[in-house]
Scaffold this motif. Structure first.
Motif, PDB file in Angstrom:
ATOM      1  N   THR A  12     -31.902 119.453  -4.567  1.00 17.81           N
ATOM      2  CA  THR A  12     -33.222 118.838  -4.372  1.00 17.81           C
ATOM      3  C   THR A  12     -32.835 117.094  -4.359  1.00 17.81           C
ATOM      4  O   THR A  12     -33.803 116.212  -4.275  1.00 17.81           O
ATOM      5  N   CYS A  13     -31.577 116.759  -4.651  1.00 19.86           N
ATOM      6  CA  CYS A  13     -31.450 115.132  -4.717  1.00 19.86           C
ATOM      7  C   CYS A  13     -30.252 115.112  -4.436  1.00 19.86           C
ATOM      8  O   CYS A  13     -29.293 116.139  -4.296  1.00 19.86           O
ATOM      9  N   ASP A  14     -29.667 113.803  -4.385  1.00 19.47           N
ATOM     10  CA  ASP A  14     -28.428 113.209  -4.410  1.00 19.47           C
ATOM     11  C   ASP A  14     -27.276 113.559  -5.581  1.00 19.47           C
ATOM     12  O   ASP A  14     -26.384 113.973  -5.242  1.00 19.47           O
ATOM     13  N   GLY A  15     -28.123 113.862  -6.479  1.00 18.89           N
ATOM     14  CA  GLY A  15     -27.219 114.329  -7.820  1.00 18.89           C
ATOM     15  C   GLY A  15     -26.714 115.688  -7.664  1.00 18.89           C
ATOM     16  O   GLY A  15     -25.742 116.081  -7.868  1.00 18.89           O
ATOM     17  N   CYS A  16     -27.802 116.539  -6.854  1.00 16.85           N
ATOM     18  CA  CYS A  16     -27.345 118.010  -6.707  1.00 16.85           C
ATOM     19  C   CYS A  16     -26.193 117.987  -5.579  1.00 16.85           C
ATOM     20  O   CYS A  16     -25.169 118.788  -6.013  1.00 16.85           O
ATOM     21  N   SER A  17     -26.345 117.441  -4.491  1.00 14.85           N
ATOM     22  CA  SER A  17     -25.388 117.021  -3.474  1.00 14.85           C
ATOM     23  C   SER A  17     -24.063 116.711  -4.011  1.00 14.85           C
ATOM     24  O   SER A  17     -23.134 117.096  -3.757  1.00 14.85           O
ATOM     25  N   GLY A  18     -24.255 115.803  -5.094  1.00 14.09           N
ATOM     26  CA  GLY A  18     -22.873 115.213  -5.455  1.00 14.09           C
ATOM     27  C   GLY A  18     -22.129 116.082  -6.360  1.00 14.09           C
ATOM     28  O   GLY A  18     -21.064 116.118  -6.360  1.00 14.09           O
ATOM     29  N   ALA A  19     -23.052 116.900  -7.068  1.00 11.63           N
ATOM     30  CA  ALA A  19     -22.228 117.910  -8.164  1.00 11.63           C
ATOM     31  C   ALA A  19     -21.411 118.906  -7.143  1.00 11.63           C
ATOM     32  O   ALA A  19     -20.250 119.207  -7.450  1.00 11.63           O
ATOM     33  N   GLU A  21     -20.266 118.510  -4.113  1.00 13.02           N
ATOM     34  CA  GLU A  21     -19.396 117.643  -3.256  1.00 13.02           C
ATOM     35  C   GLU A  21     -17.957 117.579  -4.384  1.00 13.02           C
ATOM     36  O   GLU A  21     -16.918 117.653  -4.118  1.00 13.02           O
ATOM     37  N   ARG A  22     -18.588 117.061  -5.510  1.00 15.08           N
ATOM     38  CA  ARG A  22     -17.308 116.799  -6.757  1.00 15.08           C
ATOM     39  C   ARG A  22     -16.800 118.050  -6.986  1.00 15.08           C
ATOM     40  O   ARG A  22     -15.178 118.113  -6.841  1.00 15.08           O
ATOM     41  N   VAL A  23     -17.262 119.222  -6.925  1.00 15.92           N
ATOM     42  CA  VAL A  23     -16.704 120.689  -7.280  1.00 15.92           C
ATOM     43  C   VAL A  23     -15.738 121.143  -6.143  1.00 15.92           C
ATOM     44  O   VAL A  23     -14.362 121.360  -6.414  1.00 15.92           O
ATOM     45  N   LEU A  24     -15.986 120.725  -5.058  1.00 21.50           N
ATOM     46  CA  LEU A  24     -15.275 121.261  -3.944  1.00 21.50           C
ATOM     47  C   LEU A  24     -13.997 119.928  -3.719  1.00 21.50           C
ATOM     48  O   LEU A  24     -13.123 120.667  -3.042  1.00 21.50           O
ATOM     49  N   ASN A  25     -14.479 118.799  -3.754  1.00 24.55           N
ATOM     50  CA  ASN A  25     -13.410 117.767  -3.472  1.00 24.55           C
ATOM     51  C   ASN A  25     -12.270 117.968  -4.321  1.00 24.55           C
ATOM     52  O   ASN A  25     -10.898 117.537  -4.185  1.00 24.55           O
ATOM     53  N   ARG A  26     -12.406 118.494  -5.713  1.00 23.31           N
ATOM     54  CA  ARG A  26     -11.376 118.901  -6.524  1.00 23.31           C
ATOM     55  C   ARG A  26     -10.366 119.872  -6.145  1.00 23.31           C
ATOM     56  O   ARG A  26      -9.076 119.790  -6.529  1.00 23.31           O
ATOM     57  N   LEU A  27     -10.673 120.472  -4.876  1.00 20.21           N
ATOM     58  CA  LEU A  27      -9.662 121.643  -4.508  1.00 20.21           C
ATOM     59  C   LEU A  27      -9.042 121.001  -3.114  1.00 20.21           C
ATOM     60  O   LEU A  27      -8.403 121.788  -2.561  1.00 20.21           O
ATOM     61  N   LYS A  28      -9.214 119.693  -2.841  1.00 23.47           N
ATOM     62  CA  LYS A  28      -8.531 119.300  -1.537  1.00 23.47           C
ATOM     63  C   LYS A  28      -7.286 119.137  -1.761  1.00 23.47           C
ATOM     64  O   LYS A  28      -6.764 118.813  -2.856  1.00 23.47           O
ATOM     65  N   GLY A  29      -6.547 119.573  -0.613  1.00 20.37           N
ATOM     66  CA  GLY A  29      -5.039 119.885  -0.956  1.00 20.37           C
ATOM     67  C   GLY A  29      -4.719 121.133  -1.494  1.00 20.37           C
ATOM     68  O   GLY A  29      -3.573 121.539  -1.557  1.00 20.37           O
ATOM     69  N   GLN A  30      -5.687 121.869  -2.027  1.00 18.05           N
ATOM     70  CA  GLN A  30      -5.477 123.106  -2.649  1.00 18.05           C
ATOM     71  C   GLN A  30      -6.169 124.475  -2.074  1.00 18.05           C
ATOM     72  O   GLN A  30      -6.812 125.355  -2.667  1.00 18.05           O
ATOM     73  N   GLY A  31      -6.440 124.172  -0.585  1.00 19.94           N
ATOM     74  CA  GLY A  31      -7.084 125.289   0.104  1.00 19.94           C
ATOM     75  C   GLY A  31      -8.390 124.585   0.859  1.00 19.94           C
ATOM     76  O   GLY A  31      -8.734 124.910   1.630  1.00 19.94           O
ATOM     77  N   VAL A  32      -8.877 123.519   0.255  1.00 17.96           N
ATOM     78  CA  VAL A  32     -10.069 122.758   0.975  1.00 17.96           C
ATOM     79  C   VAL A  32      -9.655 121.629   1.649  1.00 17.96           C
ATOM     80  O   VAL A  32      -9.093 120.744   1.204  1.00 17.96           O
ATOM     81  N   ILE A  58     -17.113 129.126  -6.467  1.00 18.72           N
ATOM     82  CA  ILE A  58     -16.983 127.550  -6.881  1.00 18.72           C
ATOM     83  C   ILE A  58     -18.270 127.000  -6.686  1.00 18.72           C
ATOM     84  O   ILE A  58     -18.717 126.159  -7.700  1.00 18.72           O
ATOM     85  N   ILE A  59     -19.053 127.057  -5.810  1.00 16.14           N
ATOM     86  CA  ILE A  59     -20.376 126.260  -5.406  1.00 16.14           C
ATOM     87  C   ILE A  59     -21.232 126.615  -6.488  1.00 16.14           C
ATOM     88  O   ILE A  59     -22.114 125.951  -7.005  1.00 16.14           O
ATOM     89  N   LYS A  60     -21.358 127.901  -6.858  1.00 18.73           N
ATOM     90  CA  LYS A  60     -22.267 128.713  -7.868  1.00 18.73           C
ATOM     91  C   LYS A  60     -21.979 128.119  -9.227  1.00 18.73           C
ATOM     92  O   LYS A  60     -23.038 128.060  -9.973  1.00 18.73           O
ATOM     93  N   LYS A  61     -20.898 127.491  -9.494  1.00 19.03           N
ATOM     94  CA  LYS A  61     -20.604 127.052 -10.847  1.00 19.03           C
ATOM     95  C   LYS A  61     -21.594 125.700 -11.122  1.00 19.03           C
ATOM     96  O   LYS A  61     -21.513 125.334 -12.132  1.00 19.03           O
ATOM     97  N   THR A  62     -21.911 125.186  -9.793  1.00 26.25           N
ATOM     98  CA  THR A  62     -22.776 124.160 -10.157  1.00 26.25           C
ATOM     99  C   THR A  62     -24.065 124.494 -10.725  1.00 26.25           C
ATOM    100  O   THR A  62     -25.042 123.687 -11.031  1.00 26.25           O
ATOM    101  N   GLY A  63     -24.482 125.768 -10.751  1.00 23.35           N
ATOM    102  CA  GLY A  63     -25.743 126.235 -11.134  1.00 23.35           C
ATOM    103  C   GLY A  63     -26.962 126.220 -10.021  1.00 23.35           C
ATOM    104  O   GLY A  63     -28.014 126.754 -10.260  1.00 23.35           O
ATOM    105  N   LYS A  64     -26.355 125.859  -8.737  1.00 23.92           N
ATOM    106  CA  LYS A  64     -27.375 125.779  -7.466  1.00 23.92           C
ATOM    107  C   LYS A  64     -27.476 127.190  -7.056  1.00 23.92           C
ATOM    108  O   LYS A  64     -26.368 128.025  -7.029  1.00 23.92           O
TER     109      LYS A  64
END
Length: 72
Positions: A12-19, A21-32, A58-64
């Motif tokens: 619903t907001c930039d904070g949601c998309s940011g969360a 993005e952060r959780v997925l970006n942590r896996l950059k170089g490890q499959g993402v 992984i995305i569901k861990k954000t609670g979305k």
């Protein structure tokens, strides 16, 4: 081999998309390889060698509320 998976994520907001993005970006170089988020469309596109199920968890861990759409 990488493929691009598309997910519908309830954001619903930039904070949601940011969360997400952060959780997925942590896996950059490890499959993402790449993450693209469209807040107006509530879509998340992930280029990854991980399975759709792994990415969904992984995305569901954000609670979305997240649903898998398919590959691009």
């Amino acid at each position: 081999m990488s493929s691009t998976h598309i997910f519908n994520v309830e954001m619903t907001c930039d904070g949601c998309s940011g969360a997400v993005e952060r959780v997925l970006n942590r896996l950059k170089g490890q499959g993402v390889d790449n993450v693209s988020i469209s807040l107006p469309d509530q879509k998340v596109s992930v280029t990854s060698s991980l399975s759709a199920d792994q990415l969904l968890d992984i995305i569901k861990k954000t609670g979305k509320k997240t649903t898998y759409v398919g590959t691009e």
